[in-house]
Write a protein that holds these residues in place. Structure first.
Motif, PDB file in Angstrom:
ATOM      1  N   SER A   1       3.116   4.647  11.590  1.00  0.00           N
ATOM      2  CA  SER A   1       2.239   5.043  12.695  1.00  0.00           C
ATOM      3  C   SER A   1       1.327   6.211  12.322  1.00  0.00           C
ATOM      4  O   SER A   1       0.705   6.815  13.191  1.00  0.00           O
ATOM      5  CB  SER A   1       3.073   5.427  13.930  1.00  0.00           C
ATOM      6  OG  SER A   1       3.836   4.327  14.389  1.00  0.00           O
ATOM      7  N   HIS A   2       1.263   6.536  11.049  1.00  0.00           N
ATOM      8  CA  HIS A   2       0.419   7.654  10.617  1.00  0.00           C
ATOM      9  C   HIS A   2      -1.048   7.332  10.882  1.00  0.00           C
ATOM     10  O   HIS A   2      -1.508   6.239  10.548  1.00  0.00           O
ATOM     11  CB  HIS A   2       0.641   7.917   9.124  1.00  0.00           C
ATOM     12  CG  HIS A   2       0.080   9.215   8.649  1.00  0.00           C
ATOM     13  ND1 HIS A   2      -1.262   9.410   8.433  1.00  0.00           N
ATOM     14  CD2 HIS A   2       0.686  10.397   8.366  1.00  0.00           C
ATOM     15  CE1 HIS A   2      -1.467  10.654   8.013  1.00  0.00           C
ATOM     16  NE2 HIS A   2      -0.295  11.272   7.974  1.00  0.00           N
TER      17      HIS A   2
ATOM     18  N   ALA B   1       0.830  -1.206   0.000  1.00  0.00           N
ATOM     19  CA  ALA B   1       0.000   0.000   0.000  1.00  0.00           C
ATOM     20  C   ALA B   1       0.861   1.251   0.000  1.00  0.00           C
ATOM     21  O   ALA B   1       0.577   2.222  -0.719  1.00  0.00           O
ATOM     22  CB  ALA B   1      -0.928  -0.008   1.213  1.00  0.00           C
ATOM     23  N   ALA B   2       1.931   1.246   0.804  1.00  0.00           N
ATOM     24  CA  ALA B   2       2.809   2.411   0.884  1.00  0.00           C
ATOM     25  C   ALA B   2       3.521   2.665  -0.442  1.00  0.00           C
ATOM     26  O   ALA B   2       3.557   3.801  -0.942  1.00  0.00           O
ATOM     27  CB  ALA B   2       3.830   2.220   1.999  1.00  0.00           C
ATOM     28  N   LEU B   3       4.082   1.623  -1.033  1.00  0.00           N
ATOM     29  CA  LEU B   3       4.856   1.789  -2.251  1.00  0.00           C
ATOM     30  C   LEU B   3       3.969   2.103  -3.453  1.00  0.00           C
ATOM     31  O   LEU B   3       4.443   2.674  -4.445  1.00  0.00           O
ATOM     32  CB  LEU B   3       5.692   0.539  -2.533  1.00  0.00           C
ATOM     33  CG  LEU B   3       6.732   0.174  -1.468  1.00  0.00           C
ATOM     34  CD1 LEU B   3       7.597  -0.979  -1.952  1.00  0.00           C
ATOM     35  CD2 LEU B   3       7.596   1.361  -1.078  1.00  0.00           C
TER      36      LEU B   3
ATOM     37  N   THR C   1       8.387  13.465   9.830  1.00  0.00           N
ATOM     38  CA  THR C   1       6.989  13.221   9.492  1.00  0.00           C
ATOM     39  C   THR C   1       6.605  14.125   8.329  1.00  0.00           C
ATOM     40  O   THR C   1       7.388  14.984   7.901  1.00  0.00           O
ATOM     41  CB  THR C   1       6.067  13.529  10.681  1.00  0.00           C
ATOM     42  OG1 THR C   1       6.109  14.957  10.937  1.00  0.00           O
ATOM     43  CG2 THR C   1       6.495  12.780  11.944  1.00  0.00           C
ATOM     44  N   ALA C   2       5.381  13.956   7.856  1.00  0.00           N
ATOM     45  CA  ALA C   2       4.893  14.836   6.788  1.00  0.00           C
ATOM     46  C   ALA C   2       4.832  16.284   7.246  1.00  0.00           C
ATOM     47  O   ALA C   2       4.910  17.207   6.427  1.00  0.00           O
ATOM     48  CB  ALA C   2       3.516  14.364   6.326  1.00  0.00           C
ATOM     49  N   GLU C   3       4.721  16.502   8.554  1.00  0.00           N
ATOM     50  CA  GLU C   3       4.605  17.862   9.083  1.00  0.00           C
ATOM     51  C   GLU C   3       5.943  18.593   9.135  1.00  0.00           C
ATOM     52  O   GLU C   3       5.967  19.824   9.142  1.00  0.00           O
ATOM     53  CB  GLU C   3       3.985  17.839  10.486  1.00  0.00           C
ATOM     54  CG  GLU C   3       2.495  17.523  10.529  1.00  0.00           C
ATOM     55  CD  GLU C   3       2.181  16.087  10.123  1.00  0.00           C
ATOM     56  OE1 GLU C   3       2.933  15.164  10.536  1.00  0.00           O
ATOM     57  OE2 GLU C   3       1.199  15.890   9.387  1.00  0.00           O
TER      58      GLU C   3
ATOM     59  N   ALA D   1      -0.420   4.621   3.264  1.00  0.00           N
ATOM     60  CA  ALA D   1      -0.573   5.192   1.920  1.00  0.00           C
ATOM     61  C   ALA D   1      -0.733   6.707   1.992  1.00  0.00           C
ATOM     62  O   ALA D   1      -0.091   7.454   1.241  1.00  0.00           O
ATOM     63  CB  ALA D   1      -1.762   4.556   1.204  1.00  0.00           C
ATOM     64  N   GLU D   2      -1.580   7.177   2.902  1.00  0.00           N
ATOM     65  CA  GLU D   2      -1.770   8.612   3.061  1.00  0.00           C
ATOM     66  C   GLU D   2      -0.485   9.274   3.536  1.00  0.00           C
ATOM     67  O   GLU D   2      -0.152  10.400   3.128  1.00  0.00           O
ATOM     68  CB  GLU D   2      -2.905   8.896   4.042  1.00  0.00           C
ATOM     69  CG  GLU D   2      -3.171  10.373   4.267  1.00  0.00           C
ATOM     70  CD  GLU D   2      -3.452  11.135   2.978  1.00  0.00           C
ATOM     71  OE1 GLU D   2      -3.019  12.300   2.881  1.00  0.00           O
ATOM     72  OE2 GLU D   2      -4.082  10.560   2.058  1.00  0.00           O
TER      73      GLU D   2
END
Length: 221
Positions: A192-193, A28-30, A169-171, A198-199
């Motif tokens: 741990s998101h 899912a991530a890739l 992180t994305a932040e 995926a998001e």
């Protein structure tokens, strides 16, 4: 002149109780966005456990053209036909890792917050150097705290790619991409998101793109 690219470098969680189950999450991530590499980083795992993880996860990584990197153990990485190995300052020395891996595989080196260590690794032929930790991290105990400036100084003076690692992180990834990281290494920030891996990958790639735009603006591109 355009700014260099920056890409996502995933690391597994430090423990995998069920590699087959995790394989679904990795897929899912890739599938969600650009990823350059996957580091199998299983602290305290047995050789049999690491071997099983590589057996299960390796084909998924390669199906997505993602380099498979093993942490710490170049002898095992070579035996398992990994694409590369990542070694720390207290692990196998670079020269030995290179002998074991050969010239055509990746050898990356942890350099903490030290440009001196990074220059030594680069001069020996390391394929990348890793700086960090940039932020507090629960994945491992980080002995040093690096500042984004180290990425900028490195990018301005050296050609060897640099990886930013530690609590990313994305932040907070945007600033590191903007500062000069060639790769952004993330573990818990994906697995741990709260919205799922995926998001997390989508959000991290968006943050990296924003950081690259910042870098281009800073360089007048």
């Amino acid at each position: 002149m355009s700014a260099p690219a920056c890409r996502l470098y995933l690391m597994t969680p430090p423990r995998l109780e069920d590699p087959a189950g995790f394989a679904l999450r990795l897929e899912a991530a890739l599938s969600a966005g650009d990823v350059a590499a996957l580091q199998v980083r299983l602290k305290g795992a047995s050789e049999a456990e690491i071997t099983e993880a590589v057996r299960v996860l390796g084909p998924i990584a390669r199906a997505h053209d993602v380099a498979l990197i093993l942490n710490d153990d170049p002898e095992l990485a070579a035996r398992l036909d990994c694409d590369g190995v990542h070694v720390g300052q207290s692990d196998t020395p670079y020269a030995q890792a290179r002998r074991l891996m050969g010239r055509d595989r990746i050898v990356g080196v942890t350099c903490h917050d030290s440009r001196h260590l990074a220059m030594e690794a680069a001069e020996q032929g390391a394929d990348y150097v890793a700086f960090g930790a940039f932020f507090p991290t629960s994945t491992k105990e980080a002995p040093t705290r690096a500042e984004p400036e180290v990425l900028t100084l490195w990018q301005e003076s050296m050609e060897t790619p640099c990886v930013a690692i530690g609590g990313i992180t994305a932040e907070n990834a945007r600033g590191l991409a903007g500062a000069g990281a060639d790769f952004i290494a993330v573990s818990a920030g994906v697995w741990s998101h709260p919205a799922g891996e995926a998001e997390a990958v989508r959000a991290l790639n968006a943050a990296i793109a924003q950081g690259l735009a910042d870098r281009q603006t800073a360089h007048g591109v």
